[in-house]
Design an enzyme around this catalytic site. Structure first.
Site, short mmCIF file in Angstrom:
data_model
loop_
_atom_site.label_atom_id
_atom_site.label_comp_id
_atom_site.label_asym_id
_atom_site.label_seq_id
_atom_site.Cartn_x
_atom_site.Cartn_y
_atom_site.Cartn_z
N PRO A 218 0.82 -1.22 0.00
CA PRO A 218 0.00 0.00 0.00
C PRO A 218 0.85 1.26 0.00
CG PRO A 218 -0.27 -1.24 2.05
CD PRO A 218 0.66 -2.02 1.20
N PRO A 219 0.27 2.38 -0.34
CA PRO A 219 1.03 3.64 -0.39
C PRO A 219 1.60 3.99 0.98
CG PRO A 219 -1.17 3.93 -1.33
CD PRO A 219 -1.15 2.59 -0.70
N GLY A 220 2.77 4.57 0.94
CA GLY A 220 3.35 5.10 2.19
C GLY A 220 4.04 4.09 3.06
N LYS A 223 8.36 1.79 0.09
CA LYS A 223 8.92 1.02 -1.03
C LYS A 223 10.11 1.75 -1.64
CE LYS A 223 4.79 0.74 -3.02
NZ LYS A 223 3.88 1.19 -1.97
N HIS A 440 -24.85 11.08 22.54
CA HIS A 440 -24.48 10.19 21.44
C HIS A 440 -23.13 9.53 21.72
CE1 HIS A 440 -24.16 9.26 16.98
NE2 HIS A 440 -22.89 9.16 17.35
N GLU A 441 -22.18 10.33 22.11
CA GLU A 441 -20.84 9.77 22.33
C GLU A 441 -20.80 8.85 23.55
OE1 GLU A 441 -19.02 9.87 19.97
OE2 GLU A 441 -19.86 11.60 18.93
N ASP A 517 -21.60 6.57 11.48
CA ASP A 517 -21.78 5.32 12.24
C ASP A 517 -22.54 4.30 11.40
OD1 ASP A 517 -20.65 6.59 14.38
OD2 ASP A 517 -22.56 7.12 15.32
C1 NHX Z 1 -22.86 17.61 9.30
N1 NHX Z 1 -21.52 16.66 11.07
O1 NHX Z 1 -22.17 17.01 8.50
C2 NHX Z 1 -22.39 17.75 10.73
C3 NHX Z 1 -21.62 19.02 10.90
C4 NHX Z 1 -23.82 12.71 15.70
C5 NHX Z 1 -22.81 13.98 17.50
N2 NHX Z 1 -24.00 18.15 8.97
O2 NHX Z 1 -20.75 9.41 15.07
O3 NHX Z 1 -19.89 14.29 13.98
O4 NHX Z 1 -23.15 15.14 11.22
O5 NHX Z 1 -19.66 9.09 17.36
C6 NHX Z 1 -14.76 11.13 11.26
C7 NHX Z 1 -15.68 10.45 12.08
C8 NHX Z 1 -18.31 13.84 9.54
C9 NHX Z 1 -15.19 12.13 10.42
C10 NHX Z 1 -17.02 10.80 12.03
C11 NHX Z 1 -16.98 13.51 9.57
C12 NHX Z 1 -18.79 12.13 11.13
C13 NHX Z 1 -19.77 11.49 14.63
C14 NHX Z 1 -20.66 13.57 10.27
C15 NHX Z 1 -21.36 12.83 15.98
N3 NHX Z 1 -19.41 10.16 16.57
N4 NHX Z 1 -21.32 13.45 12.51
C16 NHX Z 1 -20.04 10.27 15.43
C17 NHX Z 1 -20.71 13.47 13.67
C18 NHX Z 1 -22.00 15.41 11.27
C19 NHX Z 1 -19.24 13.17 10.31
C20 NHX Z 1 -16.53 12.47 10.37
C21 NHX Z 1 -17.45 11.80 11.15
C22 NHX Z 1 -22.64 13.54 16.09
C23 NHX Z 1 -21.04 12.33 14.59
C24 NHX Z 1 -20.94 14.36 11.50
ZN ZN Z 2 -21.45 8.22 16.53
#
Ligand code: NHX
Ligand code: ZN
Length: 617
Positions: A218-220, A223, A440-441, A517
Site C-alpha cells: 500500500p502507499p506510504g 517502497k 451520542h458519544e 456510524d
Molecule cells: C454535518 N456533522 O455534516 C455535521 C456538521 C452525531 C454527535 N452536517 O458518530 O460528527 O453530522 O460518534 C470522522 C468520524 C463527519 C469524520 C465521524 C466527519 C462524522 C460522529 C458527520 C457525531 N461520533 N457526525 C459520530 C458526527 C456530522 C461526520 C466524520 C465523522 C454527532 C457524529 C458528522
Molecule cells: Zn457516533
C-alpha cells in the site's frame, strides 16, 4: 513564459536580425562602402588633384578622395548607411588608357597595381549562408534554453530531447537502518545487496540472479526508501524514475527514454534502477483493441520488456519496481527473467509502528518520557508515511505551544489530527446540540465498555474537528488483533449503533449525525455476510471479493440478483438486531448515561481512565 505565439514572435525577430545584418551591418564589418562612378568623373577628380590614392587591378580602378575625414566614417556608422556621406572609395571600370600613368603622376596621387580582389567561392558561400545559419542555430538554442527554464510549453516543447536527464542518479546514503518495521522485506532484499557487492561470486558458480524485483504494498509503506536502502547498502549508484515520467506526448518517446535509461545503467553497472509506480506503464495490454490511445504506453512497456531480456544478468544491474496495484500489471512483466520476485511491503504492525516512530523521532527534539508504544497502539492501520506525518505534526504543535521538546500530549493530539482533523475551538454549538452530541458519544462509550469482546474506550470528546466530526469516541485495542471473531464483529456493529440508540432513548428522536456510524455498521455487516462467511443464512460463501487489498476496501460483487436482495435483507436484520442490543444495554444503564454525559458536557473531553472511574462509582 513562452507561449506558442511567443515562440513564433522570437523566430520572426531572429530572422529580421539576420536580414538586417546581411544588408547593413556586414558591409561595415567586411569592407568599406564603394560607389561606382563613371570614367569621366574619375578623370575630372584626377584633373582637380582631389585623389589621394589609386589602386588598379585588371578590372577596376578603385580610388580614395583626399579630404575624407576618418571621424566621419565612425559617427555615421549607423545613420550614414542611408546617405552617401560615408563613402570612402569610388570605383570605375578599367580602360585601356595609355596616358593613365602620366595623368596619375601629374595629379600627385599615390597609385599601385594590385591583384584582383577575388573572394574564394567557398569563403563567399560560408559568409552568405553559413553565418546566417549559425546565427539561427544560436537563436534556436537560446530559445529552447529559455523555454526549458520557463518550464512551460508542455511535452511538445521537449520534443527530440530524450537525452535530457531522465533519472536521478545518486549515492543514496540510505541504509537498512533507516527502514524500520520492514524486516521481511529487508531480508528478501539482502540477497540482492550481496549480489551487487560481489557479482563474481555468483557468476563463478553460474547462478543467474533475479534481474528484477517487484516491491508490492500500500502507499506510504516505504517502497522507495527500501530501494534506496538497497543501493546504499550495496554502495552502488541509484537510478530512479517514476512510471509516469515515461508517458510522453509523442509515440516512441517513452520507449526512447527506456532505452536511454538502460544504456546509462549498463555503463554504470553495478547499479540499481528503480521504477516507481510501474503500473502506469505496466498495465495489462488489452488484446484485440484496435489501436486506441494507448500505443505510446504499449510501446514503452514493450521496450522495457525487451531491455530487461536483453541485458546481461551477470553484470550487476538490478531493477526494482514499486506498485500498489500488482493485479493490474501485465503478466509479461512478471515472467521469469523479469520481475519474477515479489517482495511484499505491508503496513507495519504495532512493533513496526513503534520502530518507525522511533526512527522519525530522531529528527526532532523529543522528551525522554514519551511512550511510543502507546502511540503505536493507537495508530492501527497507519502507514510509515502517516507515522512520519504524526511526528512532524506533533513537532509543529510543540512549537505552537511554545515548547522546545515534543511531549506525549503533542503526539496524542497529532494522532487525532490525522484521524479527524484539527480542533475547531471557535465553532459555536448550542447547548441543546452539545447535549445531543454528548449523549451520542457516551452511548457509544457505555455500550463499548459494557460488552464483552469490545475494545476499551481510549477517549471521548465533544470538541468538533475540521473533518466535520462534532464528537467521537476512540477505542484502542489492548493488543493488536489480526483476527475478528463473529462476536467481536457483531459487537462492533452494536457499538456503532449505540450513538443513535442513546439519542433516541434520551430525546425520543434522533439526528442525521449518525451517518458515519451507519456507514461503518453497514460495511461490517455486509462483510460478515458476503466475505467472512458469518451468516447462518448463507454460510461459507463469498459473494464479494476485495478488488485490491492494498488500496482501500473496494469490492466487486458477484451473485445473482435474488441473492443480492437476500443479502440486503440479511444486512438489515443484522444491523437492526445490533441496534436492539445497544438500546437494551443503554436502557439498563440510564443513570450512568445521564451522569457521564453531564460530566462530558462540562469537561468536553474524558480520557479512558476517567471514564472507567465514572463507570465504576
Ligand atoms: C454535518 N456533522 O455534516 C455535521 C456538521 C452525531 C454527535 N452536517 O458518530 O460528527 O453530522 O460518534 C470522522 C468520524 C463527519 C469524520 C465521524 C466527519 C462524522 C460522529 C458527520 C457525531 N461520533 N457526525 C459520530 C458526527 C456530522 C461526520 C466524520 C465523522 C454527532 C457524529 C458528522
Ligand atoms: Zn457516533
Amino acid at each position: 513564459m513562452f507561449t506558442k505565439k511567443g515562440k513564433i514572435f522570437y523566430i520572426v525577430i531572429g530572422l529580421a536580425v539576420i536580414f538586417l545584418m546581411n544588408y547593413f551591418v556586414f558591409p561595415f564589418m567586411f569592407g568599406d562602402s564603394v560607389k561606382e562612378v563613371s570614367y569621366d568623373a574619375f578623370l575630372s577628380e584626377l584633373k582637380n588633384k582631389n585623389i589621394d590614392s589609386v589602386e588598379i587591378d585588371g578590372e577596376y580602378i578603385t580610388y580614395k578622395l583626399k579630404n575624407n575625414e576618418e571621424s566621419n566614417k565612425k559617427s555615421n556608422l549607423f545613420f550614414g548607411i542611408f546617405s552617401d556621406d560615408n563613402i570612402q572609395l569610388y570605383k570605375t571600370g578599367y580602360m585601356d588608357d595609355p596616358n593613365l600613368i602620366e595623368k596619375l603622376s601629374d595629379s600627385g596621387a599615390k597609385f599601385a597595381k594590385v591583384q584582383p580582389e577575388e573572394m574564394s567561392p567557398i569563403l563567399s558561400i560560408i559568409l552568405s549562408y553559413g553565418i546566417p545559419i549559425a546565427i539561427m542555430i544560436f537563436f534556436w538554442r537560446f530559445l529552447s534554453k529559455q523555454i526549458a527554464k520557463g518550464g512551460l510549453g508542455g511535452n511538445a516543447m521537449t520534443f527530440g530531447k530524450s537525452n535530457a536527464k531522465i533519472y536521478v542518479k545518486a549515492q543514496t546514503g540510505k541504509t537498512f537502518a533507516d527502514v524500520a518495521g520492514q524486516d521481511e522485506a529487508k531480508e528478501a532484499l539482502t540477497e540482492i545487496v550481496d549480489f551487487l557487492h560481489n557479482p563474481k561470486k555468483y557468476a563463478a558458480i553460474g547462478a543467474i540472479l533475479p534481474k528484477g524485483a517487484l516491491l508490492v504494498g500500500p502507499p506510504g509503506t516505504g517502497k522507495t526508501l527500501l530501494a534506496q536502502a538497497v543501493a546504499g547498502e550495496a554502495n552502488v549508484p541509484f537510478f530512479s524514475i517514476s512510471g509516469s515520467e515515461f508517458v510522453e506526448m509523442f509515440v516512441g518517446m517513452g520507449a526512447a527514454k527506456v532505452r536511454d535509461l538502460f544504456k546509462q545503467a549498463n555503463e554504470k553497472a553495478p547499479c540499481i534502477v528503480f521504477i516507481d509506480e510501474i503500473d502506469t506503464i505496466g498495465k495489462k495490454r488489452d488484446s484485440g483493441h484496435v489501436s486506441g490511445g494507448n500505443d505510446e504506453r504499449e510501446q514503452t512497456l514493450n521496450q522495457l520488456l525487451t531491455e530487461m531480456d536483453g541485458f546481461d544478468g551477470k553484470k550487476g544491474v538490478v531493477i526494482l519496481a514499486a506498485t500498489n496495484r500488482p493485479d493490474s500489471l501485465d503478466k509479461a512483466l512478471l515472467r521469469p527473467g523479469r520481475f519474477d520476485r515479489r517482495i511484499p511491503v505491508e503496513l507495519p504492525d504495532s512493533k513496526g509502528r513503534e520502530a518507525i516512530l522511533q526512527v522519525h523521532a530522531k529528527k526532532v527534539n523529543i522528551a525522554d518520557e514519551v511512550n511510543f508504544k502507546a502511540i503505536a497502539n493507537a495508530t492501527s492501520g497507519a502507514s510509515g508515511a502517516e507515522l512520519a506525518n504524526i511526528i512532524n505534526e506533533a513537532a509543529l504543535r510543540a512549537v505552537r505551544m511554545g515548547r522546545i521538546e515534543v511531549e506525549q500530549s503533542d503526539l496524542e493530539e497529532s494522532v487525532e489530527v490525522i484521524l479527524a482533523g484539527y480542533q475547531r475551538k471557535g465553532m459555536v454549538i448550542s447547548e441543546k446540540e452539545k447535549e445531543i452530541i454528548a449523549y451520542h458519544e457516551v452511548g457509544h462509550a457505555l455500550v463499548a465498555a459494557l460488552q464483552k469482546n469490545s475494545a476499551p474506550v481510549h477517549k471521548i470528546t465533544i470538541i468538533p474537528r475540521t473533518s466535520g466530526a462534532l464528537g467521537y469516541t476512540m477505542q484502542v485495542e489492548e493488543d493488536e488483533k489480526f483476527l475478528m471473531s463473529r462476536e467481536e464483529a457483531f459487537n462492533k456493529i452494536v457499538t456503532f449503533t449505540a450513538g443513535r440508540a442513546a439519542e433516541k432513548l434520551m430525546f425520543s428522536t434522533f439526528t442525521s449525525g449518525a451517518s458515519n456510524d451507519i456507514e461503518q455498521a453497514t460495511k461490517i455487516a455486509r462483510a460478515m455476510i458476503t466475505r467472512y462467511g458469518m451468516s447462518d443464512e448463507f454460510g461459507m460463501v463469498a459473494f464479494e471479493t476485495l478488488s485490491n487489498p492494498y488500496l482501500g476496501d473496494d469490492t466487486s460483487l458477484s451473485c445473482s440478483n435474488e441473492t443480492a436482495a437476500k443479502i440486503d435483507n440479511e444486512v438489515i436484520k443484522l444491523v437492526s438486531s445490533a441496534y436492539e442490543k445497544a438500546e437494551d444495554i443503554l436502557r439498563n444503564n440510564m443513570q450512568k448515561l445521564n451522569s457521564i454525559a453531564r460530566y462530558l458536557i462540562e469537561k468536553e473531553t474524558i480520557t479512558g481512565d476517567e471514564f472507567m472511574d465514572l463507570l465504576e462509582c
